[in-house]
Design an enzyme around this catalytic site. Structure first.
Site, PDB file in Angstrom:
ATOM      1  N   GLU A 134      -1.583 -25.711  -6.143  1.00  0.00           N
ATOM      2  CA  GLU A 134      -2.667 -25.386  -5.495  1.00  0.00           C
ATOM      3  C   GLU A 134      -3.471 -26.650  -5.082  1.00  0.00           C
ATOM      4  O   GLU A 134      -3.312 -27.836  -5.597  1.00  0.00           O
ATOM      5  CB  GLU A 134      -3.542 -24.698  -6.379  1.00  0.00           C
ATOM      6  CG  GLU A 134      -5.201 -24.531  -6.050  1.00  0.00           C
ATOM      7  CD  GLU A 134      -5.983 -24.026  -7.126  1.00  0.00           C
ATOM      8  OE1 GLU A 134      -6.959 -23.215  -6.915  1.00  0.00           O
ATOM      9  OE2 GLU A 134      -5.890 -24.386  -8.461  1.00  0.00           O
ATOM     10  N   LYS A 172      -6.405 -16.044  -3.919  1.00  0.00           N
ATOM     11  CA  LYS A 172      -6.794 -15.860  -5.480  1.00  0.00           C
ATOM     12  C   LYS A 172      -7.840 -14.958  -5.614  1.00  0.00           C
ATOM     13  O   LYS A 172      -8.970 -14.975  -5.266  1.00  0.00           O
ATOM     14  CB  LYS A 172      -7.450 -17.307  -5.487  1.00  0.00           C
ATOM     15  CG  LYS A 172      -7.464 -17.852  -6.999  1.00  0.00           C
ATOM     16  CD  LYS A 172      -7.848 -19.279  -6.986  1.00  0.00           C
ATOM     17  CE  LYS A 172      -8.124 -19.772  -8.508  1.00  0.00           C
ATOM     18  NZ  LYS A 172      -8.288 -21.228  -8.509  1.00  0.00           N
ATOM     19  N   CYS A 186      -3.639 -20.780 -10.504  1.00  0.00           N
ATOM     20  CA  CYS A 186      -4.474 -21.536 -11.237  1.00  0.00           C
ATOM     21  C   CYS A 186      -5.210 -20.572 -12.325  1.00  0.00           C
ATOM     22  O   CYS A 186      -4.524 -20.138 -13.244  1.00  0.00           O
ATOM     23  CB  CYS A 186      -5.486 -22.433 -10.621  1.00  0.00           C
ATOM     24  SG  CYS A 186      -6.299 -23.698 -11.671  1.00  0.00           S
TER      25      CYS A 186
END
Length: 338
Positions: A61, A130, A163
């Site tokens: 990322e 995300k 993440c």
């Protein structure tokens, strides 16, 4: 399970993955973004040169954007923009799959933090936004495409989360439930998250009988320091290979999705992904198939609320310098929830 000496000894059913601990950039102009794109393109070439048997190279990322959290239009990307086209062409040229990170322009709100999996012909096979931005630090729009999976190299089934997504066990469970045998996790995390990073990568693998391959940005941009910490975990939760803090190192490992599929079928004890929906099958035929979890019912009904909800201090990004939002969440046109 062994890593095949970092993928150097490839099994007939093995999938060799490289995790690139890319040095942390700090672009603030379109030109700087393009220069960073060319660096990633060069790393794709390095991956192929360094390991002719590598099937997939994964970038962290923020590998183009850095950790500035800037939403400036000049450093945003689009699926049909030159940065994505260059990444696709690199995969095609070097006949290797790639996983990439972009900050994606969104005409309907804040930019999305998006991830792509591109095959060795340069075609986009998976496109993900995300779901859980790292609030209150990140300004990105919450994702609205669900959690897709795709067919990957050599018979694998891939999922991608980004993440902070990996801190929610429901994310990995959804990946496995939809058939993923390898879950990729890309991140920009810094050192304070190191312990949480490791234990969630392991638990996400073990509780779902799934192999995980996870990597962070690495090094310093003069302000922020990312930790690298590439990590491969087998479906029993054991660490197969891991990196340290050396920037631009590619950490490689052979994964065996065929053994994941075998375990999912043949394991009795700790076959948790199956047993979750078949509680107590020794006592009752097929196990209990109900949903006893209050939070699941409440979330699906749009009434998720904690007992301490009114006491939570941080409920917007003002502590990190962002103005409190005034609009409600609305999926973008064409998304899975629209």
């Amino acid at each position: 399970m062994a890593s095949g000496l970092g993928g150097l000894n490839k099994s007939p059913n093995g999938v060799v993955i490289g995790l690139a601990q890319l040095a942390l950039p700090d672009p603030h102009t379109r030109e700087a973004l393009w220069m960073q794109t060319q660096k990633v393109v060069g790393m794709v070439a390095k991956a192929r040169r360094s390991n002719p048997g590598m099937d997939l190279i994964v970038f962290p990322e923020y590998s183009l954007h850095g950790l500035s959290m800037s939403t400036a239009p000049e450093i945003m990307c689009s699926l049909d923009g030159p940065e994505v086209m260059a990444l696709r062409e690199a995969c095609k040229t070097h006949r290797i799959w790639g996983c990439f990170s972009i900050m994606e322009a969104n005409p309907h709100g804040n930019p999305f933090n998006s991830g792509l999996i591109v095959d060795d012909l340069g075609e986009i096979r998976l496109y993900y936004r995300k779901l859980h931005p790292w609030v209150p630090v990140e300004p990105w729009e919450p994702g609205d495409l669900g959690i897709p999976v795709c067919d990957g190299p050599r018979g694998s089934k891939l999922a991608l989360i980004i993440c902070h997504d990996g801190m929610f066990p429901e994310m990995a469970r959804e990946c496995a439930y939809k058939g993923a045998d390898i879950m990729l996790r890309t991140a920009g995390y810094t050192a304070p998250i190191r312990h949480s990073w490791k234990i969630t990568n392991q638990s996400n693998a073990f509780t779902n009988l799934m192999q995980t391959a996870s990597v962070c940005m690495c090094g310093s941009d003069g302000t922020f320091d990312s930790m690298g910490e590439a990590m491969f975990v087998d479906f029993d939760g054991t660490i197969m290979a891991e990196g340290g803090g050396r920037a631009d190192e590619i950490v490689c490992c052979e994964l065996r999705p065929d053994l994941v599929r075998e375990a999912r079928v043949h394991w009795g004890v700790e076959n948790n992904i199956y047993q979750f929906g078949h509680r107590g099958y020794v006592a009752v035929k097929g196990g209990a198939r109900d949903c006893p979890y209050t939070y699941m019912h409440d979330l699906s009904a749009g009434r998720y609320r904690l007992p301490w909800e009114d006491d939570v201090v941080h409920t917007d990004g003002s502590s990190c310098g962002f103005a409190a939002p005034e609009r409600d969440f609305k999926p973008t046109p064409g998304s899975w929830k629209e």
